[in-house]
Design a protein around this motif. Structure first.
Motif, short mmCIF file in Angstrom:
data_model
loop_
_atom_site.label_atom_id
_atom_site.label_comp_id
_atom_site.label_asym_id
_atom_site.label_seq_id
_atom_site.Cartn_x
_atom_site.Cartn_y
_atom_site.Cartn_z
N ASN A 565 0.85 -1.19 0.00
CA ASN A 565 0.00 0.00 0.00
C ASN A 565 0.88 1.24 0.00
N PRO A 566 1.39 1.64 -1.17
CA PRO A 566 2.28 2.81 -1.23
C PRO A 566 1.60 4.11 -0.81
N ASP A 567 0.27 4.15 -0.77
CA ASP A 567 -0.42 5.37 -0.37
C ASP A 567 -0.16 5.72 1.10
N LEU A 568 0.34 4.75 1.86
CA LEU A 568 0.62 5.01 3.26
C LEU A 568 1.99 5.63 3.50
N ARG A 569 2.78 5.81 2.45
CA ARG A 569 4.11 6.39 2.63
C ARG A 569 4.04 7.82 3.19
N PRO A 570 3.10 8.67 2.75
CA PRO A 570 3.01 9.99 3.41
C PRO A 570 2.71 9.90 4.89
N CYS A 571 1.91 8.91 5.29
CA CYS A 571 1.66 8.72 6.73
C CYS A 571 2.93 8.34 7.45
N SER A 572 3.74 7.46 6.82
CA SER A 572 5.00 7.08 7.43
C SER A 572 5.93 8.29 7.58
N ASP A 573 6.01 9.11 6.53
CA ASP A 573 6.85 10.30 6.62
C ASP A 573 6.40 11.22 7.75
N LEU A 574 5.09 11.39 7.88
CA LEU A 574 4.57 12.27 8.93
C LEU A 574 4.85 11.69 10.32
N LEU A 575 4.71 10.39 10.48
CA LEU A 575 4.95 9.77 11.78
C LEU A 575 6.41 9.93 12.21
N TRP A 576 7.32 9.83 11.26
CA TRP A 576 8.73 10.02 11.63
C TRP A 576 9.01 11.46 12.03
N VAL A 577 8.35 12.40 11.37
CA VAL A 577 8.53 13.80 11.77
C VAL A 577 7.93 14.03 13.16
N LEU A 578 6.75 13.46 13.43
CA LEU A 578 6.14 13.62 14.74
C LEU A 578 7.00 12.97 15.82
N ARG A 579 7.60 11.85 15.51
CA ARG A 579 8.50 11.22 16.49
C ARG A 579 9.66 12.14 16.83
N ARG A 580 10.11 12.89 15.84
CA ARG A 580 11.23 13.82 16.08
C ARG A 580 10.79 15.03 16.90
N LEU A 581 9.52 15.42 16.82
CA LEU A 581 9.07 16.66 17.45
C LEU A 581 8.37 16.44 18.79
N LEU A 582 7.64 15.34 18.93
CA LEU A 582 6.81 15.14 20.11
C LEU A 582 7.59 14.45 21.22
N PRO A 583 7.09 14.53 22.47
CA PRO A 583 7.76 13.84 23.58
C PRO A 583 7.82 12.35 23.34
N GLU A 584 8.80 11.72 23.97
CA GLU A 584 9.01 10.29 23.80
C GLU A 584 7.78 9.52 24.28
N GLY A 585 7.34 8.58 23.48
CA GLY A 585 6.19 7.76 23.83
C GLY A 585 4.91 8.15 23.14
N THR A 586 4.83 9.38 22.62
CA THR A 586 3.61 9.79 21.92
C THR A 586 3.48 9.06 20.60
N VAL A 587 4.57 9.01 19.85
CA VAL A 587 4.62 8.28 18.57
C VAL A 587 5.85 7.39 18.65
N ARG A 588 5.64 6.08 18.79
CA ARG A 588 6.76 5.18 19.06
C ARG A 588 6.82 4.08 18.00
N PRO A 589 7.94 3.96 17.26
CA PRO A 589 8.06 2.89 16.27
C PRO A 589 8.35 1.56 16.93
N ILE A 590 7.61 0.53 16.56
CA ILE A 590 7.83 -0.81 17.07
C ILE A 590 8.69 -1.60 16.08
N MET A 591 8.41 -1.44 14.81
CA MET A 591 9.19 -2.10 13.76
C MET A 591 9.45 -1.08 12.66
N GLY A 592 10.67 -1.05 12.21
CA GLY A 592 11.02 -0.12 11.15
C GLY A 592 11.98 0.95 11.64
N THR A 593 12.88 1.34 10.78
CA THR A 593 13.84 2.40 11.08
C THR A 593 13.90 3.34 9.89
#
Length: 976
Positions: A565-593
């Motif tokens: 589902n390549p349409d989810l790539r923008p969601c992935s990009d946004l989640l990585w940005v949120l992980r960089r900006l928000l406090p630890e634990g708000t957006v947490r990756p379980i699998m994937g780097t």
């Protein structure tokens, strides 16, 4: 004209309220009033005043002047003055059900057209958004770009929490939903909150606020503005009240002795009692309290704003209501009252750019930030709900308010109270008789006991019906010991802890916390989508393809199959940005780097965006999109005076990972060059080396040429580290890891630096000028000399063997070995030698030296150089036998006896001897090659001694570097 105050008029002859002279008056006699006051007017509080003075004189023993009579008389004067004011003053206590009930009753009786509310005046636009939220929420003003404030204060944040069981919410709901009613906030602006603070960063901001940076939960480190802070600022008084009230904390005392008696009191009684309490606490405050002046400035500010509004709007003061804390209702400033003429100049606001919004709040956040007892706000909410069920009061709720059960009843118009109506003394009766306490409500208490046992069993406690009976009886017993007929929630809580909680807590919650959950729990508010800032709404919209309800407060798992589902790539990009900006634990990756040069295939995330809604809201104060906020933060990070080259390189990597285009990355890279050239320490050398290596590998793989800033960074770093290398070797504050990273940069980037115009002699001179004394740094220097070709490997081995043979140096061998291990960073080709040295150390070092060193070696490698461990393991695998039977017959090459070697070959490098042995084992191939080259195959001797150089051996010895490479490719072990 206003009526004369008690100190401005004399009593009329024959006034029945004056009566005959009291014993106190007789004691005063002709000497006059010891307080120096004129005869007081026999008004509605004249009799109360005289009785209090009699009690004060008796308390003082009939002596001279005392502070007690003055204070008691002043309290009565404060009540009289507040009640005689033309503008009706409504005193409140923050989050008080009694205040909320009295407010609801008074609003339906008076139907005011203007409500003046003690709240920061610039928060007024936020009140209209409350109907889109679920209470409790907090009004917030936020600023990151400061003007005329200390930089250390940034970011500035002010919150004002709102709960349903509060008088201010009742006033807000009435004003917003009643046509023709104007709501005016008259307290100082949030800008003035910080203007009036001392210019010391450590000073907590906010006069009626308490800044609890560790326990404020949803409010974070914001300054809390509280309406109606009624708590003694005289510590001895509070301790006295708690001791004689038989309670543990102030919240329980207030609930028992003020809240419960005033819940069913009439309006006049409520008003007079609250003003009297505010006057008492005001007069007992310490003179040295820094908040005193700010309290009075706030009162001058509010009265000035109200007079300005009345002058411009032409509103009738009789149809207005001033809602403020009871502490401010007893004000004595010269600007008090509508008829006051004392001027007060309000300073202009600074150019600080303030952002406004709503953030979720909770009962625990309010308790933590304002120093209330845990569970007190939940108990207040339960008291409010119980009072509403009893009937008689219809509360005001905003139309469309989330969580509203039914629309509020419309208020019937009634004539407003006549401001000239005489004030009746209700204080005397209230103070003369004990409060009418409610009787025991067995059904309520039984319900609590049964529910707490059920809740305790769910949380792992071995509770039973017997425990429920014990809690019931103990609650009644504790209430009786504390002088009350009806057990309060605090009595029930103590009884439950005593009867149910044993030695340990089996789960995450103790019994006290379970009681708080039972009595109302930690209610958490939520800001509606319509009231969120544009950035927060954009985040929710862009994450909608995930198919999750992100408003829920639970942690939700998001699974992203990016290939299917390549349409989810923008969601992935946004989640990585949120992980960089928000406090630890708000957006947490379980699998994937996400790393440079990697393309994710599948990702799994734990999302707690609904739980941490406050963080999303505050991001909206910094920009319109998260990418804009990230760019601003990266630029701000590298522009900081304390920024380093490592910080700038990290920002470059983040820009390449999360922001499209090279513009931002190039700007940050140029800043990294400037920072590196200006650094005077090498503390961040390991981080700089790791970051620049990754960036160079990325650009070489994706770009036709290196960016201009990368080339400048390499040349500047080469010259910079060459200059600092001699000092770093001898500086005790510079660690071995830092020096190894400097050498790694110099040797690893040397070819690129030389191609860009650097001079190799810089490195040679830097190494020659280095004279370390620490063993680890000496080992590093030897490795650097070996890498430059100044120190042959044979001599390096000889120096190490000499160290092992010296008994005085043996205790320092682990330090030398640590340096050799760190030397793998600049000289990875030394891995075979380092394995040899460590093997010799394991074989020869005594246990008292070896055993303490091994754990330290492991922890050091794990913490500082985890990338070097695979190099050592791989090289050890080449040196040692691969099978178990071969171990018994294996002899380490470096441990071979001298008789097994040819003395003529002693000076031949190990790699040359290994190649010579290979040639000797395959003479036919060597003869064929010699024939093709037109050379005589006279390399073999009659004795057939392996390792005899001969012509071929001499050729190999002359090119030892090539022999080393061949030996490693063929997995040969150098022979000695």
């Amino acid at each position: 004209m206003t009526e004369p105050t008690l100190s401005e008029a004399a009593p009329e002859a024959g006034d029945p309220l004056v009566g005959e002279a009291t014993p106190a008056e007789a004691a005063r006699g002709e000497a006059g009033d010891p307080l120096g006051r004129e005869p007081t007017l026999a008004g509605p509080f004249g009799a109360l005043r005289e009785r209090l003075l009699d009690a004060a004189v008796a308390f003082a023993g009939g002596g001279g002047a005392s502070a007690v009579p003055e204070m008691l008389a002043g309290m009565v004067d404060d009540v009289d003055r507040a009640l005689r004011e033309e503008l009706e003053i409504f005193p409140v206590c923050h989050h008080s059900p009694a205040s909320a009930l009295a407010m609801a009753r008074r609003l339906r009786e008076k139907l005011p057209t203007v409500i003046y509310l003690e709240l920061c005046e610039d928060l007024r636009p936020l009140l209209d958004e409350l109907r889109n939220c679920r209470l409790p929420v907090a009004l917030q003003s936020f600023a990151t770009e400061l003007d005329d404030f200390p930089v250390a204060w940034a970011p500035l944040s002010v919150v004002a929490p709102i709960t349903e069981a509060s008088a201010e919410y009742q006033a807000i709901a009435y004003a917003l939903d009643t046509p023709g009613v104007e709501l005016v906030l008259v307290d100082r602006s949030t800008d003035h909150v910080f203007q009036w603070e001392p210019r010391t960063p450590a000073e907590p901001a906010g006069d009626e606020a308490q800044d609890d940076r560790e326990g404020a939960a949803l409010h974070g480190d914001a300054v809390g503005i509280e309406i109606g802070d009624l708590r003694p600022r005289f510590a001895e008084l509070e301790a006295y009240l708690l001791h004689h009230g038989k309670v543990r904390h102030w919240s329980e005392w207030w609930d028992q002795y003020v809240e419960q008696p005033l819940t069913g009191a009439d309006y006049d009684t409520y008003r007079q009692v609250m003003v009297m309490i505010g006057s008492l606490f005001r007069r007992l405050r310490p003179d040295h309290d820094a908040r005193n002046d700010r309290d009075e400035d706030r009162e001058r500010y509010m009265w000035t704003r109200m007079r300005e509004h009345l002058a411009t709007s032409g509103a009738d003061p009789a149809r207005c209501l001033y809602v403020c804390g009871a502490f401010h209702a007893a004000s004595r400033v010269e600007q008090f009252g509508l008829r006051a003429e004392a001027p007060y100049e309000i300073s202009p606001r600074t150019a600080t750019r303030w952002q406004y919004g709503l953030i979720p709040s909770s009962h625990s956040a309010i308790e933590a930030q304002f120093g209330l007892a845990p569970g007190s706000v939940s108990v207040a909410a339960a008291t409010w709900a119980k009072a509403l069920k009893r009937g008689g009061v219809t509360p005001f709720r905003l139309k469309g308010q989330k969580g509203e059960s039914k629309p509020p009843k419309a208020a019937r118009a009634r004539p407003a109270a006549d401001p000239g109506e005489p004030v009746a003394d209700r204080l005397s009766g209230f103070l003369a008789r004990p409060p009418a306490l409610d009787g025991l409500d067995e059904d309520e208490l039984l319900g609590w006991c049964v529910d707490i046992v059920r809740l305790a069993r769910r949380n792992g406690y071995l509770a039973s019906t017997a425990d429920a009976i014990a809690v019931f009886e103990t609650s009644i017993l504790l209430a009786g010991l504390r002088g009350r007929g009806r057990p309060t929630p605090y009595d029930f809580q103590d009884a439950a802890v005593t009867c149910i909680e044993k030695d340990v807590v089996p789960g995450r919650r103790d019994v006290r916390r379970l009681c708080e959950i039972l009595l109302g729990g930690d209610r958490i508010g939520q800001v509606g989508y319509e009231s969120l800032p544009p950035l927060a709404r954009d985040v929710f919209d862009r994450l909608e393809p995930l198919g999750l309800d992100l408003t829920k407060r639970t942690i939700q798992r998001a699974l992203l199959d990016l290939d299917a589902n390549p349409d989810l790539r923008p969601c992935s990009d946004l989640l990585w940005v949120l992980r960089r900006l928000l406090p630890e634990g708000t957006v947490r990756p379980i699998m994937g780097t996400r790393r440079l040069g990697e393309r994710p295939i599948q990702e799994s995330w734990d999302l707690a965006i609904g739980r941490d809604q406050r963080s999303i809201v505050e991001l909206g104060y910094e920009g319109v999109t998260v990418e804009q906020v990230l760019e601003q933060r990266l630029r701000r990070a590298v522009a900081d005076p304390k920024a380093t080259a490592a910080v700038a390189l990290t920002a470059v990597e983040d820009a390449l990972l999360h922001l499209r285009g090279r513009r931002v990355a190039d700007d940050l890279g140029h800043r990294a060059v400037e920072l590196l050239a200006g650094e005077r320490t090498v503390d961040d050398a390991p981080e700089v080396l790791r970051r620049i290596r990754g960036l160079l590998a990325h650009f070489r793989a994706t770009e036709p040429a290196l960016p201009e800033w990368c080339e400048r960074f390499v040349t500047a770093g080469y010259a910079h580290y060459c200059t600092l290398l001699p000092a770093a070797f001898v500086d005790d504050d510079t660690g071995v890891r830092q020096v190894a990273a400097m050498l790694g940069f110099l040797f690893g980037m040397e070819s690129l630096a030389l191609s860009l115009g650097c001079d190799h002699s810089q490195l040679e001179l830097a190494v020659k000028q280095s004279h370390p004394e620490a063993p680890a740094k000496v080992a590093l220097l030897w490795a650097a000399q070996s890498q430059l070709g100044v120190l042959p490997l044979a001599e390096l081995r000889a120096r190490y063997d000499a160290l092992l043979a010296n008994p005085l140096v043996v205790p320092s061998i682990p330090l030398y070995l640590s340096g050799f291990v760190q030397a793998l960073e600049p000289a990875p080709s030394l891995a075979p030698v380092v394995v040899e040295m460590m093997s010799k150390a394991f074989a020869r070092l005594p246990d008292p030296v070896l055993l303490p060193w091994l754990p330290k070696l492991i922890t050091t490698l794990r913490a500082q150089a985890p990338e070097l461990v695979p190099v050592l393991v791989r090289e050890a695998g080449r040196a040692f036998p691969a099978t178990l039977p071969a171990v018994d017959a294996w002899v380490p090459p470096w441990s071979a006896a001298p008789s097994q070697r040819d003395p003529a070959a002693a000076s031949v490098p190990a790699s040359a001897r290994a190649v010579a042995e290979l040639v000797a084992r395959h003479p036919a191939a060597c003869d064929a090659v010699a024939g093709l080259l037109g050379r005589d195959a006279g390399w073999r001797r009659a004795g057939g001694v392996p390792g005899d150089p001969g012509p071929v051996g001499a050729l190999v010895a002359a090119h030892s570097g090539t022999a080393d490479a061949v030996a490693r490719v063929l997995a040969l072990t150098p022979a000695g």
